[in-house]
Design a protein around this motif. Structure first.
Motif, short mmCIF file in Angstrom:
data_model
loop_
_atom_site.label_atom_id
_atom_site.label_comp_id
_atom_site.label_asym_id
_atom_site.label_seq_id
_atom_site.Cartn_x
_atom_site.Cartn_y
_atom_site.Cartn_z
N ARG A 23 0.83 -1.21 0.00
CA ARG A 23 0.00 0.00 0.00
C ARG A 23 0.86 1.25 0.00
O ARG A 23 0.58 2.22 -0.72
CB ARG A 23 -0.92 -0.01 1.22
N ARG A 24 1.93 1.25 0.78
CA ARG A 24 2.81 2.43 0.83
C ARG A 24 3.57 2.60 -0.48
O ARG A 24 3.81 3.73 -0.92
CB ARG A 24 3.77 2.32 2.02
N ALA A 25 3.96 1.51 -1.10
CA ALA A 25 4.62 1.60 -2.39
C ALA A 25 3.68 2.21 -3.44
O ALA A 25 4.07 3.10 -4.21
CB ALA A 25 5.10 0.22 -2.85
N GLU A 26 2.45 1.75 -3.44
CA GLU A 26 1.47 2.28 -4.40
C GLU A 26 1.20 3.76 -4.15
O GLU A 26 1.02 4.53 -5.10
CB GLU A 26 0.17 1.48 -4.29
N ALA A 27 1.19 4.17 -2.89
CA ALA A 27 0.89 5.57 -2.56
C ALA A 27 1.93 6.53 -3.12
O ALA A 27 1.63 7.70 -3.37
CB ALA A 27 0.80 5.73 -1.04
N ILE A 28 3.15 6.06 -3.32
CA ILE A 28 4.20 6.93 -3.86
C ILE A 28 4.53 6.58 -5.32
O ILE A 28 5.52 7.07 -5.87
CB ILE A 28 5.47 6.90 -2.99
N GLY A 29 3.71 5.72 -5.92
CA GLY A 29 3.88 5.41 -7.34
C GLY A 29 5.10 4.58 -7.67
O GLY A 29 5.67 4.72 -8.75
N ARG A 30 5.50 3.70 -6.76
CA ARG A 30 6.70 2.88 -6.99
C ARG A 30 6.33 1.40 -6.91
O ARG A 30 5.41 0.99 -6.19
CB ARG A 30 7.77 3.21 -5.94
N ASP A 77 28.79 -1.35 5.64
CA ASP A 77 29.57 -0.83 4.52
C ASP A 77 30.25 0.49 4.84
O ASP A 77 31.01 1.01 4.01
CB ASP A 77 28.67 -0.65 3.29
N GLY A 78 29.96 1.05 6.01
CA GLY A 78 30.65 2.27 6.43
C GLY A 78 29.79 3.51 6.55
O GLY A 78 30.29 4.59 6.89
N VAL A 79 28.51 3.39 6.26
CA VAL A 79 27.60 4.55 6.38
C VAL A 79 27.27 4.77 7.85
O VAL A 79 26.91 3.84 8.57
CB VAL A 79 26.32 4.32 5.56
N GLU A 80 27.37 6.02 8.29
CA GLU A 80 27.09 6.37 9.67
C GLU A 80 25.74 7.05 9.86
O GLU A 80 25.22 7.13 10.96
CB GLU A 80 28.18 7.32 10.19
N ARG A 81 25.18 7.56 8.76
CA ARG A 81 23.94 8.33 8.83
C ARG A 81 23.12 8.05 7.58
O ARG A 81 23.66 8.04 6.47
CB ARG A 81 24.28 9.82 8.92
N VAL A 82 21.82 7.84 7.75
CA VAL A 82 20.93 7.60 6.61
C VAL A 82 19.81 8.63 6.62
O VAL A 82 19.14 8.83 7.63
CB VAL A 82 20.34 6.18 6.64
N TYR A 83 19.64 9.28 5.46
CA TYR A 83 18.51 10.18 5.24
C TYR A 83 17.40 9.35 4.60
O TYR A 83 17.54 8.90 3.46
CB TYR A 83 18.92 11.33 4.33
N LEU A 84 16.33 9.15 5.33
CA LEU A 84 15.22 8.35 4.84
C LEU A 84 14.30 9.25 4.03
O LEU A 84 13.64 10.14 4.58
CB LEU A 84 14.47 7.73 6.03
N GLN A 85 14.26 9.03 2.72
CA GLN A 85 13.45 9.87 1.84
C GLN A 85 11.99 9.47 1.97
O GLN A 85 11.55 8.42 1.49
CB GLN A 85 13.92 9.73 0.38
N VAL A 86 11.23 10.33 2.63
CA VAL A 86 9.79 10.11 2.87
C VAL A 86 9.03 10.87 1.78
O VAL A 86 9.10 12.10 1.71
CB VAL A 86 9.40 10.60 4.27
N LEU A 87 8.31 10.15 0.96
CA LEU A 87 7.63 10.77 -0.18
C LEU A 87 6.14 11.01 0.05
O LEU A 87 5.54 11.79 -0.68
CB LEU A 87 7.84 9.91 -1.44
N ASP A 88 5.55 10.37 1.04
CA ASP A 88 4.14 10.60 1.38
C ASP A 88 4.11 11.34 2.71
O ASP A 88 4.16 10.74 3.78
CB ASP A 88 3.39 9.27 1.47
N LEU A 89 4.03 12.68 2.64
CA LEU A 89 4.12 13.48 3.85
C LEU A 89 2.87 13.41 4.71
O LEU A 89 2.88 13.86 5.85
CB LEU A 89 4.44 14.94 3.50
#
Length: 307
Positions: free
Chosen positions: A244-251, A278-290
């Protein structure tokens, strides 16, 4: 070390200031470390209604309506503002927030938004970005009572009082991009954080190695920069909720699983653990359905707590 999770939004796709405020306040209450937004003036697909909001105007408002969450851009385009003006704007928003601002700065890439709003879009922009980083960090770093001057190909500043000063002793500067040499070298000169925007998972570790090599060549320790990645997020308590969340953002669900933090809670946890390894310390979670604030709560309660 705990993986730092931040919320990253794309308001040009269609979001009011009120929509963004709701997400920022929810992110703050749920314990995410930062609310970031893109700096764009044109939707990438769709009508973008009700229209764009300006990144730094928005962040100024959020600075007064939040109390602890960090605020920034991923990323401001160097084509949008004169560096002297941008340095004043960002320093002022930092003051308004009590010292919670970060600046992501890039060369710009979306030609259509420039033509739509009459903004010049030079074919060669890397030199503009490089000079903007030099000017902005130079202005902020000039001690009070001293003057700053700069003579470059694109910008000239003469005898500037270099005011106002940010509240923070140093506003963190974020640089990203996929170039093999020039961008890592630029990050090594100016950045506190290097961001990989929507990378292929298989390329993350190698890219970190390239940046660390640039740091070594510049005489900086690898630990002096934070490695981050921006990745789309779509998580569900079960497969139906994820779909449902994938459909809401068209993916497509399969595509999201391949490129993002996506799927069920356990899948999201596993993917974030891999990125961290893999060495990433911070992740920006791209939220497309505000409008889906329950999504943020699920990530905070069920994903973040299991990392």
């Amino acid at each position: 070390m705990t993986l730092d999770l931040r919320i990253f939004t794309e308001p040009q796709q269609g979001a009011t200031y009120t929509d963004q405020l709701a997400v920022a306040k929810a992110a703050e209450e749920l314990g995410f470390s930062a609310f970031f937004r893109s700096d764009h003036y044109l939707a990438m697909g769709g009508d973008g209604l009700p229209g764009p909001t300006d990144a730094w105007t928005t962040l100024a408002g959020l600075a007064r309506e939040t109390t602890s969450i960090r605020l920034g851009t991923l990323v401001t385009s160097a084509t949008f503002r004169h560096p002297g003006v941008l340095a004043i704007q960002v320093a002022q928003v930092d003051q308004m927030s009590g010292g919670r601002v970060e600046l992501g700065l890039g060369a710009g890439w979306f030609a259509e938004e420039h033509s739509a709003y009459g903004i010049p879009f030079p074919a060669k922009r890397f030199g503009i970005l490089e000079e903007q980083l030099a000017v902005i960090t130079g202005l902020w770093g000039t001690p009070e009572g001293e003057r700053f001057s700069f003579a470059g190909e694109h910008y000239t500043l003469s005898d500037s009082p270099a005011l106002p000063k940010p509240t923070q002793a140093k506003i963190p500067v974020i640089v990203g991009g996929g170039g093999p040499k020039r961008t890592p070298a630029l990050a090594a000169r100016f950045a506190d954080e290097y961001n990989q925007a929507f990378p292929e998972f298989s390329s993350i570790a190698a890219r970190i190695d390239v940046v660390n090599q640039a740091l070594a060549e510049a005489g900086r320790e690898a630990s002096s920069i934070t490695h981050s990645a921006a990745l789309v997020v779509a998580v569900g308590r079960d497969e139906a909720e994820f779909t449902r969340r994938a459909e809401a953002i068209g993916r497509e669900p399969a595509e999201l699983r391949e490129h993002g933090i996506a799927g069920t809670v356990s899948e999201a946890v596993d993917r974030l653990a891999q990125v961290k390894a893999d060495g990433v310390e911070r992740v920006y979670l791209q939220v497309l359905d505000l409008g889906d604030l329950d999504h943020l709560e699920l990530i905070a309660r069920e994903v973040a707590t299991r990392l």
